[in-house]
Design an enzyme around this catalytic site. Sequence first.
Site, PDB file in Angstrom:
ATOM      1  N   ASN A 195       0.855  -1.181   0.000  1.00  0.00           N
ATOM      2  CA  ASN A 195       0.000   0.000   0.000  1.00  0.00           C
ATOM      3  C   ASN A 195       0.892   1.232   0.000  1.00  0.00           C
ATOM      4  O   ASN A 195       2.128   1.123   0.046  1.00  0.00           O
ATOM      5  CB  ASN A 195      -0.985  -0.015   1.171  1.00  0.00           C
ATOM      6  CG  ASN A 195      -0.303  -0.023   2.534  1.00  0.00           C
ATOM      7  OD1 ASN A 195       0.755   0.588   2.728  1.00  0.00           O
ATOM      8  ND2 ASN A 195      -0.896  -0.722   3.492  1.00  0.00           N
ATOM      9  N   MET A 196       0.312   2.402  -0.050  1.00  0.00           N
ATOM     10  CA  MET A 196       1.109   3.614  -0.208  1.00  0.00           C
ATOM     11  C   MET A 196       2.027   3.840   0.995  1.00  0.00           C
ATOM     12  O   MET A 196       3.182   4.253   0.835  1.00  0.00           O
ATOM     13  CB  MET A 196       0.185   4.823  -0.408  1.00  0.00           C
ATOM     14  CG  MET A 196       0.889   6.037  -0.973  1.00  0.00           C
ATOM     15  SD  MET A 196       1.531   5.695  -2.633  1.00  0.00           S
ATOM     16  CE  MET A 196       2.275   7.268  -3.030  1.00  0.00           C
ATOM     17  N   SER A 197       1.545   3.562   2.192  1.00  0.00           N
ATOM     18  CA  SER A 197       2.373   3.743   3.387  1.00  0.00           C
ATOM     19  C   SER A 197       3.565   2.798   3.362  1.00  0.00           C
ATOM     20  O   SER A 197       4.696   3.194   3.690  1.00  0.00           O
ATOM     21  CB  SER A 197       1.542   3.513   4.649  1.00  0.00           C
ATOM     22  OG  SER A 197       0.524   4.478   4.768  1.00  0.00           O
ATOM     23  N   GLU A 198       3.319   1.550   2.994  1.00  0.00           N
ATOM     24  CA  GLU A 198       4.405   0.568   2.917  1.00  0.00           C
ATOM     25  C   GLU A 198       5.405   0.944   1.831  1.00  0.00           C
ATOM     26  O   GLU A 198       6.624   0.793   2.009  1.00  0.00           O
ATOM     27  CB  GLU A 198       3.821  -0.819   2.649  1.00  0.00           C
ATOM     28  CG  GLU A 198       3.003  -1.367   3.815  1.00  0.00           C
ATOM     29  CD  GLU A 198       2.105  -2.528   3.440  1.00  0.00           C
ATOM     30  OE1 GLU A 198       1.647  -3.224   4.361  1.00  0.00           O
ATOM     31  OE2 GLU A 198       1.850  -2.732   2.228  1.00  0.00           O
ATOM     32  N   ASP A 264      -5.678  -8.221   1.830  1.00  0.00           N
ATOM     33  CA  ASP A 264      -5.818  -9.661   1.581  1.00  0.00           C
ATOM     34  C   ASP A 264      -6.672  -9.917   0.347  1.00  0.00           C
ATOM     35  O   ASP A 264      -6.382 -10.802  -0.464  1.00  0.00           O
ATOM     36  CB  ASP A 264      -6.475 -10.350   2.780  1.00  0.00           C
ATOM     37  CG  ASP A 264      -5.655 -10.256   4.051  1.00  0.00           C
ATOM     38  OD1 ASP A 264      -4.436  -9.996   3.953  1.00  0.00           O
ATOM     39  OD2 ASP A 264      -6.228 -10.435   5.138  1.00  0.00           O
TER      40      ASP A 264
END
Length: 476
Positions: A195-198, A264
């Site tokens: 995701n964007m944060s990761e 998921d």
Amino acid sequence: MKVSLPAFEKARVLVVGDVMLDRYWVGPTGRISPEAPVPVVKINQVEDRPGGAANVALNIATLGGQVQLAGLVGQDDTAHALTLGVQTLGVEPQWLTIADKPTITKLRVLSRNQQLIRLDFEEAFDKADSVRLLKQSEALLDSVDVVVLSDYAKGAIDQPRDFIALARAKGVMVLVDPKGSDFGRYQGASLITPNMSEFEAVVGTVTSEADLLEKARGLLKQHHFDAILVTRSEKGMTLVTANAPELHIPTVAREVYDVTGAGDTVISALATSLAAGADLPQACAIANTAAGVVVGKLGTSTVSRIELIEALALHHGESGFGVVSEDQLAYALEQAKLRGERVVMTNGCFDILHAGHVSYLKQAKALGDRLIVAVNDDASVKRLKGEGRPVNQVDRRMAVLAGLASVDWVVPFSEDTPQRIITRLLPNLLVKGGDYKLEDIAGGAEVIAAGGQVQVLGFEDGISTTAIIQNIMANQ
């Protein structure tokens, strides 16, 4: 480009990762505790759902795929509950039991569809446990087409490089839902889905669309990934591969109740689609639609094939591509021009798509390699056409346009004329339907000044949205 669901029942997938049990205590709350300033919840419902990698496996099974699940569990009642939960849908659990560690449990207390608190019961597994799990899973590679590594940083997926290399050597695709700041752990994977944060935790803050693509391509080269799919919440998804143009897929979620398990759902839909024979862009469109369904549910949930079919029809008009933001389009247009592609642009309300529109757009596309359709938003249509218009909301109008084979990109604009957006994008060719004079076409002068061309195309006589509406009203 059209999106059709593949034969999910042909998919053979192995999921390896951090399995857990999501436990829900649900009940009403009507008072504050006299012991502390906290609500008192009277529990009247208890529910257990497989979570983490187990939720990925359940999503695959719900779509119709064949799935095996490998993970670390404790020697406890929770492991038994987790086993029953996955076996109910035909998932084959391949547990490695660690006697001195508990099965990971996430307990959530809910009232009135709101999560009040979450309690985690877990201990990190040892590196040796992960080595044993991955070694055990190697024996399953010959019976699957796709492997999913579902990493929640709980210890099941510690150093998977050798496992990934072995899977790839056997012709098995490896998809990774990553965690942590070191994506090098997953070197050689077919696809990772941060995701964007990761993503930003690894590459730093992303300042623009161009910056995102540059950083993603840097990761592809550095870690030998085939592709990266960045999930971007309300901005949808961006797929970046080494040898093809980037693909932006807008979000389809209308209401978000709970993001639990959305990641998921994305990777499970990707894995099932790819294992069933879909190409990567189509698999991404299917995954994006599945995520839009699951965030509209409360708690860890799955998406069925029927729900997916309905959502594709509703949100995309059977298309997973085309609708982009203005910033995304500006960058995509720049890249198209660098590839030497001739970009055609037109605009309109397209309130009720009819045969005249379809013929016109087909003519426009024939004049170049790519076709942009800029669409008046709802407020703009109302100002131009009056009360009662538009008949169809802008997201539906754009979705139908995106379903046409002739249309590459669809973008909304809010002004009464497309002057501003045309001036920003500056296509190679600007076309307009009807009996316009070239000098009266909004944005035409700017396109010509930039070295482009402007052309007027004819509409089919006797076909118009206004005439269709008047005919409907007359026959009521």
